[in-house]
Design a protein around this motif. Structure first.
Motif, PDB file in Angstrom:
ATOM      1  N   LEU A1194      15.362   2.067  -3.797  1.00 48.56           N
ATOM      2  CA  LEU A1194      14.972   0.691  -3.148  1.00 48.56           C
ATOM      3  C   LEU A1194      15.143  -0.105  -4.621  1.00 48.56           C
ATOM      4  N   THR A1195      16.203  -1.297  -4.416  1.00 46.29           N
ATOM      5  CA  THR A1195      16.470  -2.166  -5.454  1.00 46.29           C
ATOM      6  C   THR A1195      15.973  -3.640  -4.995  1.00 46.29           C
ATOM      7  N   ILE A1196      15.121  -4.321  -5.712  1.00 41.88           N
ATOM      8  CA  ILE A1196      14.635  -5.601  -5.447  1.00 41.88           C
ATOM      9  C   ILE A1196      14.616  -6.619  -6.482  1.00 41.88           C
ATOM     10  N   VAL A1197      15.306  -7.648  -6.473  1.00 39.01           N
ATOM     11  CA  VAL A1197      15.438  -8.780  -7.097  1.00 39.01           C
ATOM     12  C   VAL A1197      14.387  -9.872  -6.680  1.00 39.01           C
ATOM     13  N   ILE A1198      13.685 -10.125  -7.695  1.00 40.62           N
ATOM     14  CA  ILE A1198      12.520 -11.223  -7.617  1.00 40.62           C
ATOM     15  C   ILE A1198      12.872 -12.524  -8.448  1.00 40.62           C
ATOM     16  N   ASP A1199      12.112 -13.446  -8.377  1.00 43.26           N
ATOM     17  CA  ASP A1199      12.211 -14.706  -8.968  1.00 43.26           C
ATOM     18  C   ASP A1199      11.880 -14.806 -10.326  1.00 43.26           C
ATOM     19  N   SER A1200      10.771 -14.085 -11.016  1.00 45.13           N
ATOM     20  CA  SER A1200      10.532 -13.896 -12.076  1.00 45.13           C
ATOM     21  C   SER A1200      10.324 -12.600 -12.751  1.00 45.13           C
ATOM     22  N   GLU A1201       9.984 -12.358 -13.893  1.00 45.50           N
ATOM     23  CA  GLU A1201       9.889 -11.155 -14.619  1.00 45.50           C
ATOM     24  C   GLU A1201       8.616 -10.412 -14.407  1.00 45.50           C
ATOM     25  N   ALA A1202       8.310  -9.272 -14.187  1.00 47.86           N
ATOM     26  CA  ALA A1202       7.172  -8.656 -13.768  1.00 47.86           C
ATOM     27  C   ALA A1202       6.694  -7.839 -14.871  1.00 47.86           C
ATOM     28  N   THR A1203       5.452  -7.562 -15.033  1.00 46.46           N
ATOM     29  CA  THR A1203       5.028  -6.726 -16.007  1.00 46.46           C
ATOM     30  C   THR A1203       4.671  -5.372 -15.316  1.00 46.46           C
ATOM     31  N   GLY A1204       4.532  -4.390 -16.153  1.00 43.68           N
ATOM     32  CA  GLY A1204       4.205  -2.972 -15.562  1.00 43.68           C
ATOM     33  C   GLY A1204       3.135  -2.924 -14.649  1.00 43.68           C
ATOM     34  N   GLU A1205       1.846  -3.871 -14.885  1.00 44.68           N
ATOM     35  CA  GLU A1205       0.873  -3.914 -14.050  1.00 44.68           C
ATOM     36  C   GLU A1205       1.313  -4.472 -12.649  1.00 44.68           C
ATOM     37  N   ASP A1206       2.168  -5.625 -12.750  1.00 44.19           N
ATOM     38  CA  ASP A1206       2.682  -6.146 -11.650  1.00 44.19           C
ATOM     39  C   ASP A1206       3.408  -5.268 -10.794  1.00 44.19           C
ATOM     40  N   LEU A1207       4.292  -4.269 -11.322  1.00 40.25           N
ATOM     41  CA  LEU A1207       5.165  -3.349 -10.518  1.00 40.25           C
ATOM     42  C   LEU A1207       4.177  -2.446  -9.588  1.00 40.25           C
ATOM     43  N   ILE A1208       3.090  -2.046 -10.103  1.00 39.21           N
ATOM     44  CA  ILE A1208       2.290  -1.308  -9.314  1.00 39.21           C
ATOM     45  C   ILE A1208       1.704  -2.067  -8.210  1.00 39.21           C
ATOM     46  N   LYS A1209       1.099  -3.099  -8.434  1.00 40.57           N
ATOM     47  CA  LYS A1209       0.432  -4.052  -7.552  1.00 40.57           C
ATOM     48  C   LYS A1209       1.584  -4.429  -6.388  1.00 40.57           C
ATOM     49  N   ILE A1210       2.898  -4.767  -6.724  1.00 38.87           N
ATOM     50  CA  ILE A1210       3.654  -5.201  -6.182  1.00 38.87           C
ATOM     51  C   ILE A1210       4.431  -4.211  -4.924  1.00 38.87           C
ATOM     52  N   PHE A1211       4.487  -2.870  -5.441  1.00 39.79           N
ATOM     53  CA  PHE A1211       4.995  -1.797  -4.461  1.00 39.79           C
ATOM     54  C   PHE A1211       3.690  -1.450  -3.582  1.00 39.79           C
ATOM     55  N   SER A1212       2.475  -1.375  -4.096  1.00 42.53           N
ATOM     56  CA  SER A1212       1.392  -1.474  -3.356  1.00 42.53           C
ATOM     57  C   SER A1212       1.140  -2.318  -2.181  1.00 42.53           C
ATOM     58  N   ARG A1213       1.454  -3.571  -2.509  1.00 41.74           N
ATOM     59  CA  ARG A1213       1.456  -4.367  -1.234  1.00 41.74           C
ATOM     60  C   ARG A1213       2.483  -4.340  -0.543  1.00 41.74           C
ATOM     61  N   ILE A1214       3.913  -4.068  -0.600  1.00 40.84           N
ATOM     62  CA  ILE A1214       4.904  -3.685   0.170  1.00 40.84           C
ATOM     63  C   ILE A1214       4.562  -2.321   0.989  1.00 40.84           C
ATOM     64  N   ALA A1215       3.893  -1.424   0.284  1.00 40.12           N
ATOM     65  CA  ALA A1215       3.574  -0.313   1.304  1.00 40.12           C
ATOM     66  C   ALA A1215       2.324  -0.665   2.169  1.00 40.12           C
ATOM     67  N   ASN A1216       1.498  -1.554   1.979  1.00 36.38           N
ATOM     68  CA  ASN A1216       0.514  -1.986   2.716  1.00 36.38           C
ATOM     69  C   ASN A1216       0.984  -2.676   4.050  1.00 36.38           C
ATOM     70  N   LEU A1217       1.820  -3.800   3.630  1.00 39.04           N
ATOM     71  CA  LEU A1217       2.642  -4.516   4.634  1.00 39.04           C
ATOM     72  C   LEU A1217       3.625  -3.859   5.567  1.00 39.04           C
ATOM     73  N   SER A1218       4.310  -2.888   5.105  1.00 38.90           N
ATOM     74  CA  SER A1218       5.294  -2.159   5.784  1.00 38.90           C
ATOM     75  C   SER A1218       4.635  -0.801   6.402  1.00 38.90           C
TER      76      SER A1218
END
Length: 1486
Positions: A1194-1218
């Motif tokens: 899975l490759t995702i382009v976002i509107d700003s740079e993300a930190t390592g901590e953000d990465l975990i939260k992003i995919f946790s949120r994606i998992a929750n929504l999907s």
């Protein structure tokens, strides 16, 4: 709040009027021991008077030096308003005596010169006229000496010279009344000299005017001038409940609107506590507060004038009314007999001046009106017990159109103790004939004729140790009300090129069905030949309208058109003045008001039609300012009374309306209409050819004045369920005589510790008292039922026209019974007595008290069934709609516990009620034809339901819905009835909402949608407990800014009414009939797929009340509907339902995603028609096929740079929504350049989504909203292919456990080995037959052989790929090796743990011999094992298969596309966003 300009005005008035008062009024005068001071009094002078030389002292000829003698009192009586007064006078000035000497004499011969010489001075307020009456406050000269002239004295003058200037020879007098009080301080003719004022100086009442006489030297042309000294007048109102100020001096200006009474008066406390003051610029109406202190002739001063006025009596003051409560029979052992004056009204909130004795009571009010009770008789009974009965609710004078509800009121007294007897038997007789045996008697409206006398006899029998009997007889006189006749105008203007149409509304108030006869006449009142008759030849003058064609109209004439209506022996008429103007001016025509008097505390709607020949039209509402009528500032609630209407259709009438709100609405500056006033409502219409207007009279009706509630009990404090508590009408309730009789509705309100309350109300009747058994307010705390802390009594009083006032008593307490069970049994006994006596309302009230006290609703069903059935059986064909409504409202508390059979009866009662109220008001075909012939819309008779009535009916229907009763058809009809009934009460400029709430399943609401209104946004709230709203499109605005409306479609409306209804989804779940009606014929739709409540959206014609059915295919609106358990990965559709087409998804298109508002999710439905809208869960599109054995990158382009901590939260949120297992997201990495990646593991568990569904869900989820604070710009995915050698060999995989499980395996080691192989096969989604030779060694090593694919395998994978898949699973902990009590911990499989099993060629004898030799060297054991292996390698041949590699495919990220419609798509064939069904290879819940 007073405005700044008003404050400035008050300041200027204060500066102007803060001069010193009259010198005379500030001085004291003495004569001997007598001291007097002047005090202004209510002494009225006439406005004008005609005097001759015979009335005043006059020199008859030039030679005479002595004038005629005139009796002072006779002359002054001509000037006084009350000619019966005997008047004396004080002389304050008699001139210089140089040329004229004024004299007085007690007879015709003697004479006494007036010895006062005080000239008027330079600032004299007098003019040189014969008689001049001037304000005493303007007389500033300091009079040193005064002379008293008794009334019977003559006064005259003699001349001493030739100068006859009045300035030096006038006589100035101060008249005063010669009565007992004045004679006590002034004894005959005497002189008074100025002295110091002391407390001993008595007040002498004098008028506000001085009178100055000039000597009349034989002048027959007398000049008389009486100055106006009043700036205002003040008088008691006719109901004595306030005072009315009226401006006289136009230089002063009273405030407008509601004001604090302290702005009006310094001593406003005399008006009572919390008075109300309301002004219109010329008048101020004051409503007294509690305990006013005002009397007739009292001096009243305002802050708007330096002058004062004296309070006048009302012109038509009400008479006091009261009831004398007394005992008709008194036992000899009683200590006393009590006579009590109760229910006093007509007293102006002030005590009556009463005289009373045993036989008569007379009471007089502040207006001087007195009422006598008539003879009161009391009989002494030689018995220790007295039983009596009286009739409550009887009105001796009753209109024939008014129904009475009489009630028996028994009393049993033993010496000095009084009780309410039980088990009393009654017999009612009408004119001597037996009628009923209940404790009440209904006399329906129109049961008796006008002028009929009806004798009501009540006989009561009671057994207590012996049988007692008592009877009473009363007579009712049924009188007739006048015939009401009103036209739709009182004055109007019309162009000579327009047909003149005038309608009459006539109501026979004395007959239910009357035959009205009409006769029209017309006269021209401004013709050159005087009054002439109009030419009505060939016209129909016997209908309820008159239509005069334009050819019969003449410009510049004024026509007086009169309609005379007769019914039986009654007849009345009404007229309208019509000014005929030039051609092509607009035409204004009012709708008739339904009632003669409009309730001032209700919304009043005035409707009109305006036609014009030109496209631009100006409409202006005006309140005509006339001293004969009331006035109010219309801008207080209508900021812009003028409306500019463009693009007016040439052959259409523009519908306009005005709603006058009551006070206390959303307009802070609006005080409400003054009651008891007539207002002239004028509507102007202007086009480029000129203006025209129409006037309408609006007469307001005041509700009854608010009085007190009397509360009494047989013992104090009262005990719950034991002590009867009587609520009765107290003092102060009154209304205009024309609005009587009054109806009363008692109830009570229970207050709880959590600040909530519960209200119970009985039925409305003429009965003035009622008994309640109440629940306790002490010691009753309950988690289920709450803690009651107090009770108040409630009384609502309504007049004959339906205008009501309410009052609530103070809080009182009721003690808890010491034996609640016994008290309950006693109350049930009383309840049964009520049922026997037909008093079902009282029985229901007792059940209600029992349920509250015992905290239960499980009352005996058979009893509730019986009461409810008898209550409904008491209704008949002659019952009014109000009786149906009260019966349904009373039974409402029992409906949850009655049987199914009773509920079926309720359905029939509801049907009868609906036919009586709604269908009975529908227009007939004949009336439609008539309107069509007239080509002018008339207001259709739509039942204008009240909000409380709608609340009651919705609650009853909701109970039937919850009880699964077949009320579907009438349920929806009931909603539509109230929506249309509400809509015809709203106008284009009103911000008023009308709404009603049921019992949890339904809510309705109506409101005006006017696209022409300033600030219009198109967004409105709709009914329901959530935050749903509707937004109208620009197409809607252009369509309904001006549209054809009305029953004949001949009118133009500039607004439409929006009616909405909320129907809970639980109603469908709880009522099988409703679910069947909505979903029986649908395969794809069911209640299980409903994810929202249902919302009915209706557009209603404000004239005819017709529900519109737009069908042009254009989007009219978007509505936000709350979705239950919303998931962004699900797919939803908006469906709209109508009875003609059923459910249809083509007329509503949903948004891709719901929006979240305050924690609620709303899906937007864009719709092109109206109806019942709901949101349903539908199948989504078939996902793109993907292998479930491979990882997905899975490759995702976002509107700003993300930190390592953000990465975990992003995919946790994606998992929750999907709803994809978060463990499947591995190898999460930041690739830089705002690009992040993650690998999606294959679905190795049965509860995990397939790769195809997972990718589809992820794709839909990331388009829903921002992921944390990041916006997804692009999304792509690709299948990860494994790097395979491509050999065709089997594999052996060795698993290394982290510890030994030898003990746990025990003797079942082989079974566990097999189970683990089967578990791996299920995880990898392959056949379990691909695993062989599974074996556990020493509890720490587990070996498995992966065989080559076999024939007919569905998804053949190489042994190499399967071994790699197992290796990946061990790395991510995806393998489940379960023991009975724990899971086996498996270490990661290394590459060295995977062994390739290759097939070798067959060996020869030499090699075998060599092997045997070597085996002997290594040992017999080794030789045996090696020999066995070689044999195996020789006998087993492995099947060779070429390695195959799958090509990697890449797919770009796309959100689900919006629907695309062909160019030639018809409005009702919108292409669906997703097909209803698609063939899928697998079924998964998503």
């Amino acid at each position: 709040m007073i405005k700044v300009p008003l404050i400035k005005t008050l300041l200027i008035l204060h500066l102007l009027f803060s001069t010193s008062g009259s010198t005379l009024l500030n001085q004291c005068y003495s004569s001997g021991t007598t001291c007097i001071r002047f005090e202004k009094s209510d002494f009225q002078f006439v406005d004008s008077v005609q005097l001759t030389s015979d009335d005043i002292p006059t020199l008859k000829d030039e030679s005479s030096t002595t004038s005629t003698r005139i009796v002072l009192s006779e002359l002054l009586s001509h000037l006084a308003f009350n000619h019966s007064w005997t008047l004396a006078a004080l002389v304050v000035n008699a001139g210089t005596r140089t040329n004229v000497q004024w004299k007085i004499a007690p007879d015709e011969t003697s004479e006494h010169p007036i010895e006062i010489q005080d000239p008027d001075g330079y600032d004299s307020p007098f003019s040189n006229v014969t008689v001049h009456c001037v304000d005493i406050q303007n007389y500033a000269d300091d009079a040193k000496r005064l002379l008293v002239i008794p009334p019977d004295y003559n006064f005259f003058f003699t001349t001493n010279g030739t100068s006859r200037t009045c300035a030096t020879s006038g006589l100035t007098l101060v008249p005063f009344i010669w009565d007992t009080a004045s004679r006590a301080s002034i004894r005959g003719m005497s002189y008074f000299s100025q002295t110091s004022c002391t407390d001993n100086c008595s007040a002498l009442s004098v008028p506000p005017l001085l009178v100055r006489f000039c000597p009349n030297f034989n002048n027959s042309n007398l000049e008389i001038r009486i100055d106006q000294v009043d700036d205002f007048t003040v008088a008691l109102s006719d109901d004595l409940l306030g005072i009315n100020f009226q401006r006289v001096n136009k230089s002063i200006e009273f405030p407008m609107g509601v004001m604090n009474c302290t702005i009006l008066m310094e001593n406003s406390d005399i008006l009572g506590d919390n008075p109300v003051c309301l002004g219109d610029g010329e008048n101020i109406a004051v409503k007294f507060g509690a305990n006013p202190k005002m009397t007739v002739k009292q001096e009243v001063k305002t802050k708007f004038s330096p002058r004062t006025a004296f309070l006048k009596n009302a012109k038509n003051a009400v008479y006091p009314n009261f009831t004398v409560s007394h005992e008709k029979e008194v036992a000899t052992c009683s200590n006393s007999a009590k006579f009590e004056v109760k229910q006093i009204s007509g007293n102006g909130f002030m005590p009556l001046l009463a005289t009373n004795n045993v036989v008569l009571v007379t009471g007089c009010n502040v207006g001087g009106k007195c009422t006598s009770s008539g003879p009161i008789r009391t009989q002494l009974i030689d018995d220790a017990s007295v039983f009596t009965v009286s009739i409550d609710g009887l009105e001796q004078e009753t209109p024939a159109s008014f129904g009475l509800h009489l009630h028996a009121n028994p009393s049993f007294k033993q010496c000095s103790s009084k009780t309410s007897p039980k088990d009393v038997q009654y017999e009612w007789k009408l004119n001597g004939e037996g009628q009923m045996f209940d404790d009440g008697l209904k006399l329906p409206a129109y049961s008796f004729n006008v002028d009929e006398l009806v004798n009501i006899t009540l006989i009561a029998r009671y057994s207590h140790e012996k049988t007692y009997s008592s009877s009473t007889t009363k007579t009712i006189h049924y009188f007739g009300l006048p015939l009401l006749v009103t036209l739709d105008c009182v004055e109007r203007q019309i162009g000579k090129d327009h047909d003149l149409l005038i309608r009459v509304l006539a109501v026979d108030q004395n007959r239910r069905d009357s035959s009205l006869k009409y006769d029209w006449s017309c006269s021209i009142i401004n013709g050159s030949d005087g009054i002439q008759s109009c030419d009505l030849g060939g016209l129909n003058i016997k209908e309820d309208y008159l239509k005069i064609p334009s050819v019969k109209l003449a410009q510049n004439t004024i026509m007086n058109i009169t309609a005379t209506v007769s019914s039986g022996d009654q007849s009345d008429s009404s007229s309208c003045l019509v000014n005929v103007g030039p051609s092509q001016i607009p035409t204004v025509m009012f709708y008739r008001l339904d009632e003669k008097k409009q309730n001032a505390f209700d919304y009043i709607r005035i409707q009109a039609l305006v036609s014009s020949s030109f496209p631009t039209l100006n409409i202006t509402w005006e309140i005509v300012r006339d001293s004969q009528f009331g006035f109010f500032n219309i801008t207080s609630f209508l900021p812009s009374p003028t409306t500019i209407i463009k693009n007016v259709p040439s052959k259409s009438d523009v519908f306009v309306s005005l709603t006058i709100p009551p006070s206390g609405t959303q307009f802070a500056a609006w005080p409400g209409l003054m009651s008891g006033k007539t207002f002239v409502i004028r509507l102007w219409a202007t086009n480029e050819k000129g203006s025209s207007f129409a006037d309408l009279h609006l007469l307001t009706n005041a509700p009854p004045t608010i009085g007190n509630i009397d509360i009494s009990a047989s013992s104090y404090p009262p005990v719950a369920l034991e002590t009867p508590i009587t609520f009765s009408v107290g003092d102060g309730w009154n209304d205009d005589k024309d609005d009587l009789p009054l109806s009363y509705q008692f109830g009570y309100r229970i207050y709880y510790a959590d600040n909530s309350s519960y209200e119970y109300r009985g039925s409305k009747s003429t009965v003035k008292s009622i008994q309640f058994y109440l629940p306790s307010t002490t010691g009753n705390s309950s988690e289920e039922c709450g803690e009651r802390v107090g009770i108040t009594a409630i009384l609502s009083v309504c007049d004959r026209l339906g205008s009501c006032s309410s009052e609530e008593s103070g809080i009182f307490s009721v003690d808890q019974s010491q034996n609640a069970s016994l008290a309950s049994l006693d109350l049930i006994s009383l309840l049964n007595t009520d049922v026997v006596n037909g008093n079902f309302i009282s029985a229901i009230a007792k059940i209600n008290a029992l349920n509250i006290e015992l905290c239960t609703e499980n009352y005996d069903q058979s009893q509730t069934d019986k009461i409810t059935m008898l209550l409904f059986q008491s209704l008949s064909e002659s019952s009014e709609s109000e009786e149906f409504q009260e019966a349904l409202k009373a039974a409402y508390s029992l409906l949850p516990v009655v049987s199914s059979e009773i509920l079926t009866t309720v359905i029939q009662v509801l049907s009868n009620y609906r036919q009586l109220t709604f269908e009975g008001h529908l227009a007939t075909e004949s009336t439609r034809k008539k309107r069509s012939a007239e080509n002018v819309d008339a207001p259709v008779k739509i039942y204008k339901a009240t909000e409380s009535e709608a609340n009651d009916m919705l609650k009853v229907y909701d109970i039937l819905i919850g009880k699964d009763k077949p009320v579907v058809d009438v349920f929806f009809l009931n909603i539509n009835d109230f929506l249309t009934g509400f809509c015809v009460q709203l106008d284009e400029d009103s911000k008023r909402f009308m709404s009603a709430t049921g019992g949890g399943y339904t809510e309705i609401q109506t409101q005006t949608v006017n696209a022409n209104r300033d600030g219009y946004t198109g967004k409105f709230n709709i009914s329901g407990p959530n935050l749903s709203n509707i937004t109208f499109s620009s197409y809607f605005s252009s369509s309904y800014a001006s549209w054809t409306c009305g029953s004949t479609s001949s009118s133009t409306c500039r607004y439409v009414c929006l009616g909405t209804a909320w129907i809970s989804s639980s109603a469908i779940a709880d009522n099988s009939y409703l679910a069947e009606d909505l979903f029986m014929n649908y395969i794809d739709l069911s209640i299980n797929k409903t994810v929202s409540d249902l919302h009915q959206l209706s557009l209603v014609d404000p004239i005819s009340g017709t529900i519109l059915t737009p069908s042009n295919g254009q989007f009219l609106y978007s509505v936000d509907i709350e979705v239950i358990n919303y998931k962004p990965i699900n797919y939803y559709n908006c469906y709209i339902y109508s009875q003609n087409t059923g459910w249809d998804f083509r007329q509503c298109v949903p948004s891709n995603y719901a929006k979240s508002v305050q924690g609620h999710n709303f899906l937007t439905c864009n719709c092109s028609s109206t109806g019942i809208i709901g949101v349903f869960l539908v199948n989504g599109p078939t996902p793109t096929p993907l292998s479930d054995h491979n990882e997905i990158l899975l490759t995702i382009v976002i509107d700003s740079e993300a930190t390592g901590e953000d990465l975990i939260k992003i995919f946790s949120r994606i998992a929750n929504l999907s709803e994809v297992d978060p463990k499947r997201f591995v190898k999460i990495a930041n690739k830089g350049n705002k690009t992040i990646q993650a690998t999606l593991r294959p679905p190795y568990r049965s509860d995990q989504k397939s790769n195809a569904l997972a990718v589809q869900s992820i794709q839909k989820a990331i388009g829903y909203q921002k992921i944390l604070m990041f916006t997804v710009l692009n999304f792509t995915y690709s299948v990860v292919k494994r790097d395979l050698n491509g050999d065709n060999y089997a594999r052996k995989v060795t698993f290394n456990f982290q510890k030994t499980y030898l003990t746990q395996l025990g003797t079942d080691v082989d079974d566990y080995a097999k189970k683990w192989a089967q578990s791996m096969a299920a995880t990898l989604q392959i056949s379990e037959y691909r695993f062989k030779n599974y074996k556990v060694f020493f509890g720490v090593i587990y070996n498995v052989t992966i065989t080559l694919p076999f024939t007919d395998e569905k998804m053949p994978l190489s042994a190499e790929e399967i071994s790699l898949m197992i290796q990946e699973c061990s790395k991510y902990g995806e393998l489940d090796f379960e023991l009975s009590s724990e899971s086996v911990v498996i270490g990661p499989i290394a590459d060295t743990d995977i062994t390739m099993l290759m097939v070798m060629h067959e060996t020869n004898s030499l090699m075998l011999a060599l092997a045997v030799v070597l085996s002997i060297v290594l040992g017999l054991g080794t030789v045996f094992i090696c020999g066995a292996v070689l044999v195996k390698l020789r006998t087993d041949k492995l099947i060779v298969e070429e390695r195959r590699r799958a090509n990697l495919n890449e797919h770009q990220f796309q959100l689900p596309p919006p629907p695309e419609y062909p160019v030639n798509t018809t409005p009702f064939h919108v292409v669906d966003q997703y097909p209803l069904r698609r063939q899928r290879t697998e079924v998964r819940q998503f």
